[in-house]
Design a protein around this motif. Sequence first.
Motif, PDB file in Angstrom:
ATOM      1  N   GLN A 257       0.818  -1.213   0.000  1.00 44.67           N
ATOM      2  CA  GLN A 257       0.000   0.000   0.000  1.00 44.67           C
ATOM      3  C   GLN A 257       0.851   1.261   0.000  1.00 44.67           C
ATOM      4  OE1 GLN A 257      -3.194  -0.127  -0.348  1.00 44.67           O
ATOM      5  NE2 GLN A 257      -3.788   2.007  -0.002  1.00 44.67           N
ATOM      6  N   TYR A 258       1.911   1.273   0.793  1.00 39.30           N
ATOM      7  CA  TYR A 258       2.636   2.521   1.032  1.00 39.30           C
ATOM      8  C   TYR A 258       3.931   2.666   0.253  1.00 39.30           C
ATOM      9  CZ  TYR A 258      -0.670   2.968   4.854  1.00 39.30           C
ATOM     10  OH  TYR A 258      -1.829   3.073   5.588  1.00 39.30           O
ATOM     11  N   LEU A 259       4.445   1.567  -0.276  1.00 41.20           N
ATOM     12  CA  LEU A 259       5.694   1.666  -1.027  1.00 41.20           C
ATOM     13  C   LEU A 259       5.492   1.557  -2.533  1.00 41.20           C
ATOM     14  CD1 LEU A 259       8.142  -0.383   1.247  1.00 41.20           C
ATOM     15  CD2 LEU A 259       7.672   2.081   1.224  1.00 41.20           C
ATOM     16  N   GLY A 260       4.242   1.455  -2.955  1.00 41.95           N
ATOM     17  CA  GLY A 260       3.935   1.517  -4.380  1.00 41.95           C
ATOM     18  C   GLY A 260       4.462   0.357  -5.197  1.00 41.95           C
ATOM     19  N   LYS A 261       4.486  -0.849  -4.624  1.00 39.43           N
ATOM     20  CA  LYS A 261       5.037  -1.996  -5.332  1.00 39.43           C
ATOM     21  C   LYS A 261       3.962  -2.892  -5.943  1.00 39.43           C
ATOM     22  CE  LYS A 261       9.349  -2.211  -2.703  1.00 39.43           C
ATOM     23  NZ  LYS A 261      10.165  -1.787  -3.873  1.00 39.43           N
ATOM     24  N   LEU A 262       2.719  -2.449  -5.947  1.00 38.50           N
ATOM     25  CA  LEU A 262       1.637  -3.261  -6.495  1.00 38.50           C
ATOM     26  C   LEU A 262       1.654  -3.190  -8.019  1.00 38.50           C
ATOM     27  CD1 LEU A 262      -0.877  -4.984  -5.841  1.00 38.50           C
ATOM     28  CD2 LEU A 262      -2.213  -2.881  -5.922  1.00 38.50           C
ATOM     29  N   LYS A 263       1.873  -4.316  -8.656  1.00 38.83           N
ATOM     30  CA  LYS A 263       1.955  -4.357 -10.115  1.00 38.83           C
ATOM     31  C   LYS A 263       0.788  -5.099 -10.750  1.00 38.83           C
ATOM     32  CE  LYS A 263       7.002  -4.088 -10.153  1.00 38.83           C
ATOM     33  NZ  LYS A 263       8.275  -4.735 -10.587  1.00 38.83           N
ATOM     34  N   LYS A 264      -0.060  -5.692  -9.916  1.00 38.63           N
ATOM     35  CA  LYS A 264      -1.201  -6.444 -10.425  1.00 38.63           C
ATOM     36  C   LYS A 264      -2.485  -5.927  -9.803  1.00 38.63           C
ATOM     37  CE  LYS A 264       1.151 -10.889 -11.259  1.00 38.63           C
ATOM     38  NZ  LYS A 264       1.151 -12.320 -10.904  1.00 38.63           N
ATOM     39  N   ARG A 265      -3.546  -5.989 -10.569  1.00 42.78           N
ATOM     40  CA  ARG A 265      -4.883  -5.660 -10.105  1.00 42.78           C
ATOM     41  C   ARG A 265      -5.858  -6.686 -10.673  1.00 42.78           C
ATOM     42  NH1 ARG A 265      -6.468  -2.584  -5.773  1.00 42.78           N
ATOM     43  NH2 ARG A 265      -5.199  -0.711  -5.581  1.00 42.78           N
ATOM     44  N   MET A 266      -7.058  -6.672 -10.133  1.00 44.20           N
ATOM     45  CA  MET A 266      -8.102  -7.571 -10.622  1.00 44.20           C
ATOM     46  C   MET A 266      -8.973  -6.853 -11.640  1.00 44.20           C
ATOM     47  SD  MET A 266     -10.941  -9.688  -8.428  1.00 44.20           S
ATOM     48  CE  MET A 266     -12.010  -8.240  -8.219  1.00 44.20           C
ATOM     49  N   TYR A 267      -9.251  -7.528 -12.745  1.00 44.49           N
ATOM     50  CA  TYR A 267     -10.055  -6.988 -13.836  1.00 44.49           C
ATOM     51  C   TYR A 267     -11.206  -7.940 -14.137  1.00 44.49           C
ATOM     52  CZ  TYR A 267      -5.868  -4.152 -14.416  1.00 44.49           C
ATOM     53  OH  TYR A 267      -4.808  -3.303 -14.186  1.00 44.49           O
ATOM     54  N   ARG A 268     -12.245  -7.393 -14.704  1.00 45.61           N
ATOM     55  CA  ARG A 268     -13.367  -8.211 -15.176  1.00 45.61           C
ATOM     56  C   ARG A 268     -13.192  -8.410 -16.674  1.00 45.61           C
ATOM     57  NH1 ARG A 268     -18.838  -5.738 -16.335  1.00 45.61           N
ATOM     58  NH2 ARG A 268     -20.155  -7.469 -17.030  1.00 45.61           N
ATOM     59  N   VAL A 269     -13.292  -9.661 -17.103  1.00 44.58           N
ATOM     60  CA  VAL A 269     -13.003  -9.975 -18.501  1.00 44.58           C
ATOM     61  C   VAL A 269     -14.053 -10.933 -19.052  1.00 44.58           C
ATOM     62  CG1 VAL A 269     -10.521  -9.637 -18.171  1.00 44.58           C
ATOM     63  CG2 VAL A 269     -11.500 -11.936 -17.917  1.00 44.58           C
ATOM     64  N   HIS A 270     -14.095 -11.000 -20.378  1.00 46.15           N
ATOM     65  CA  HIS A 270     -14.903 -11.986 -21.093  1.00 46.15           C
ATOM     66  C   HIS A 270     -13.973 -12.829 -21.944  1.00 46.15           C
ATOM     67  CE1 HIS A 270     -17.358 -13.570 -24.457  1.00 46.15           C
ATOM     68  NE2 HIS A 270     -18.288 -13.684 -23.521  1.00 46.15           N
ATOM     69  N   VAL A 271     -14.252 -14.151 -21.971  1.00 44.26           N
ATOM     70  CA  VAL A 271     -13.468 -15.068 -22.791  1.00 44.26           C
ATOM     71  C   VAL A 271     -14.425 -15.794 -23.731  1.00 44.26           C
ATOM     72  CG1 VAL A 271     -11.751 -16.911 -22.801  1.00 44.26           C
ATOM     73  CG2 VAL A 271     -11.968 -15.429 -20.799  1.00 44.26           C
ATOM     74  N   ALA A 272     -14.198 -15.644 -25.023  1.00 47.21           N
ATOM     75  CA  ALA A 272     -15.046 -16.293 -26.019  1.00 47.21           C
ATOM     76  C   ALA A 272     -14.527 -17.708 -26.259  1.00 47.21           C
ATOM     77  CB  ALA A 272     -15.046 -15.494 -27.312  1.00 47.21           C
ATOM     78  N   THR A 273     -15.024 -18.650 -25.475  1.00 51.26           N
ATOM     79  CA  THR A 273     -14.639 -20.047 -25.599  1.00 51.26           C
ATOM     80  C   THR A 273     -15.813 -20.916 -25.212  1.00 51.26           C
ATOM     81  OG1 THR A 273     -13.114 -21.764 -24.803  1.00 51.26           O
ATOM     82  CG2 THR A 273     -13.686 -20.018 -23.251  1.00 51.26           C
ATOM     83  N   ASP A 274     -15.869 -22.125 -25.802  1.00 49.66           N
ATOM     84  CA  ASP A 274     -16.932 -23.062 -25.468  1.00 49.66           C
ATOM     85  C   ASP A 274     -16.562 -23.954 -24.287  1.00 49.66           C
ATOM     86  OD1 ASP A 274     -18.514 -22.141 -27.566  1.00 49.66           O
ATOM     87  OD2 ASP A 274     -17.607 -23.527 -28.994  1.00 49.66           O
ATOM     88  N   THR A 275     -15.289 -23.946 -23.930  1.00 47.30           N
ATOM     89  CA  THR A 275     -14.808 -24.773 -22.822  1.00 47.30           C
ATOM     90  C   THR A 275     -14.646 -23.912 -21.587  1.00 47.30           C
ATOM     91  OG1 THR A 275     -13.613 -26.197 -24.374  1.00 47.30           O
ATOM     92  CG2 THR A 275     -12.997 -26.335 -22.048  1.00 47.30           C
ATOM     93  N   ALA A 276     -15.267 -24.320 -20.503  1.00 46.98           N
ATOM     94  CA  ALA A 276     -15.242 -23.502 -19.286  1.00 46.98           C
ATOM     95  C   ALA A 276     -13.819 -23.365 -18.752  1.00 46.98           C
ATOM     96  CB  ALA A 276     -16.124 -24.127 -18.216  1.00 46.98           C
ATOM     97  N   PRO A 277     -13.291 -22.149 -18.655  1.00 44.98           N
ATOM     98  CA  PRO A 277     -11.980 -21.953 -18.037  1.00 44.98           C
ATOM     99  C   PRO A 277     -12.062 -22.263 -16.544  1.00 44.98           C
ATOM    100  CG  PRO A 277     -12.672 -20.024 -19.311  1.00 44.98           C
ATOM    101  CD  PRO A 277     -13.877 -20.894 -19.137  1.00 44.98           C
ATOM    102  N   GLN A 278     -10.953 -22.677 -15.984  1.00 43.85           N
ATOM    103  CA  GLN A 278     -10.916 -23.046 -14.576  1.00 43.85           C
ATOM    104  C   GLN A 278     -10.294 -21.940 -13.727  1.00 43.85           C
ATOM    105  OE1 GLN A 278     -12.410 -25.952 -13.379  1.00 43.85           O
ATOM    106  NE2 GLN A 278     -13.117 -25.860 -15.499  1.00 43.85           N
TER     107      GLN A 278
END
Length: 345
Positions: A257-278
């Motif tokens: 939080q305080y040293l600014g080292k966060l390089k990843k975040r959570m995003y909402r996405v869509h995947v066009a596939t017929d096979t359910a991703p795990q």
Amino acid sequence: MNTPWNDFLVQTGATIVDTGVRFEAPEAEVRAAADGTVVVPLAHLGLIRATGEDSVTLLHNLLSNDVKKLGAEDAQWSSFNSPKGRMIASLLLWKDSDGRMIATSADIQPMLLKKLSMYILRSKAKLTDAGADTVLIGLSGPDAASIATGAGYAVPLAPMKQSASGDVRCIRLNENSLILAVPAAAAPAVFGELVAGGARKAGTAAWQAAMVRAGVPMITASVQEEFVAQMLNFDLIGGVSFNKGCYPGQEIVARMQYLGKLKKRMYRVHVATDTAPQPGADVFAPDFGDQSAGKLVNVVPAADGGYEALAVLQSSSAAAGEAHLGTLTGPRLTFLDLPYALPEQ
């Protein structure tokens, strides 16, 4: 799951599956949730009750949020983390007449109950499985509040608040999603009232889709200890206190939080596939080559085909706008909006 409640659901047309409950095909239930208001048995959630005069201090010292500030009309997101700051469980907390209630993914509830109980030692606290006496029912959709009110249950006006109507507690997560914590013996009647009020019966996939759209992740066994709280946007949905003092993993969470080292975040996405991703599947992006740039957290069928997911991803890859499932040549992810803003990196 509570056995009489389970029997009732089967009698009303539900199929009990490993991931929860199903009334129709998951795709149809997700479409129903997108088009109207659904009532969902939250069988994919497990419950823990904390009681005793030291129980608040016990939880406060173990969880990422300020349990001491959890009032009688409040609800709270929180997490239990490893010493390395990685999330072992995501939690929803609220106060009931007997103590504090914790809802978490059912597949990790026994492990969590055992692990938290190890910290009791000589404390005057008790942690128990509350699933035998309490049932959770979800309402999601534009008419959720009016249907609950019409059935005689007080609905909080603000998100992350709760209200009591006799023995039934209503927890408002956001504008369109409510959880009713109901004594097990009364659950069939409550469920019937909500259906009679206009909510459509739906299974676990419908609720999970609502949570994906809300940007609220759930830690399940397949993604335990993969993410620090901020990677899952828990700092943005109110699941972390940075003023409460020590808890397992606190130093790592605070450093991010305080040293600014966060390089990843959570995003909402869509995947066009017929096979359910795990959940836990790797995501790849051109700027990281053959190295994984992130992972899927929760996955649900999309109302218009394919799958929606919450994915933790390198912010640089998300900014570039290109990411793929499984390999660099796998199905491409389409980025969708979240209901809250992500901070600029």
